[in-house]
Design a protein around this motif. Structure first.
Motif, PDB file in Angstrom:
ATOM      1  N   GLU A  33      -6.107  42.927  72.709  1.00 27.71           N
ATOM      2  CA  GLU A  33      -6.668  41.574  72.739  1.00 27.71           C
ATOM      3  C   GLU A  33      -7.849  41.406  73.688  1.00 27.71           C
ATOM      4  O   GLU A  33      -8.642  40.482  73.523  1.00 27.71           O
TER       5      GLU A  33
ATOM      6  N   ARG B 271      -0.741  37.350  62.602  1.00 29.05           N
ATOM      7  CA  ARG B 271      -1.163  38.152  63.752  1.00 29.05           C
ATOM      8  C   ARG B 271      -0.706  37.507  65.060  1.00 29.05           C
ATOM      9  O   ARG B 271      -0.273  38.197  65.977  1.00 29.05           O
TER      10      ARG B 271
ATOM     11  N   ASN C  90       1.851  39.282  67.759  1.00 32.62           N
ATOM     12  CA  ASN C  90       1.538  39.440  69.183  1.00 32.62           C
ATOM     13  C   ASN C  90       2.573  38.755  70.063  1.00 32.62           C
ATOM     14  O   ASN C  90       3.019  39.305  71.065  1.00 32.62           O
TER      15      ASN C  90
ATOM     16  N   ILE D 268      -0.658  45.181  74.001  1.00 33.61           N
ATOM     17  CA  ILE D 268      -1.183  43.896  73.529  1.00 33.61           C
ATOM     18  C   ILE D 268      -2.429  43.526  74.330  1.00 33.61           C
ATOM     19  O   ILE D 268      -3.436  43.078  73.775  1.00 33.61           O
TER      20      ILE D 268
ATOM     21  N   GLY E 208      -1.253  35.966  72.129  1.00 26.00           N
ATOM     22  CA  GLY E 208      -1.727  35.783  70.767  1.00 26.00           C
ATOM     23  C   GLY E 208      -1.931  34.347  70.336  1.00 26.00           C
ATOM     24  O   GLY E 208      -2.135  34.089  69.152  1.00 26.00           O
TER      25      GLY E 208
END
Length: 130
Positions: free
Chosen positions: A98, A63, A67, A94, A52
């Motif tokens: 992503e 956010r 993450n 994740i 992230g």
């Protein structure tokens, strides 16, 4: 937003910037240079550090932190052998969330930079008078 409409929006913004006075342009470009983002940096952060960090790059701290925490928890659960299935599931989740951003990084950054240009243009018009 589509790539064509993003380019059209950017052209309109650049035309507005071109109409600024010399003093306003100097002010605007000093702000823009310091804040504009690069799609390659965003993509590299997403690819290398899927945890992230690319969200932090755009200032999306909540956010990015969510993450990062999920990746740390997932890694801890997996490597500590407490709940390895849950841990690897979190990491894979994740990754799945992503991954699309990696392939649309140019569009994401274009949208970000256009919004930045709008904000800086408004700020310039308020700060610097003709």
């Amino acid at each position: 937003m589509r790539t064509l409409s993003l380019r059209q929006e950017e052209e309109q913004l650049r035309a507005q910037i071109a109409q600024l006075s010399r003093e306003q342009k100097q002010y605007y470009y000093a702000l823009e240079v310091a804040q504009v983002k690069d799609p390659d940096t965003y993509a590299a952060l997403n690819w290398v550090f899927i945890a992230g960090l690319h969200h932090f790059y755009l200032g999306k701290w909540q956010r990015g932190l969510a993450n990062l925490i999920m990746m740390i928890i997932g890694g801890f659960l997996y490597f500590s052998h407490l709940l390895p299935i849950v841990g690897i599931t979190l990491v894979i989740l994740i990754f799945i969330i992503e991954l699309p951003q990696l392939f649309t990084s140019e569009k994401i950054i274009h949208q970000y930079n256009n919004a930045l240009m709008k904000r800086l243009l408004k700020q310039t018009l308020k700060q610097v008078s003709n």
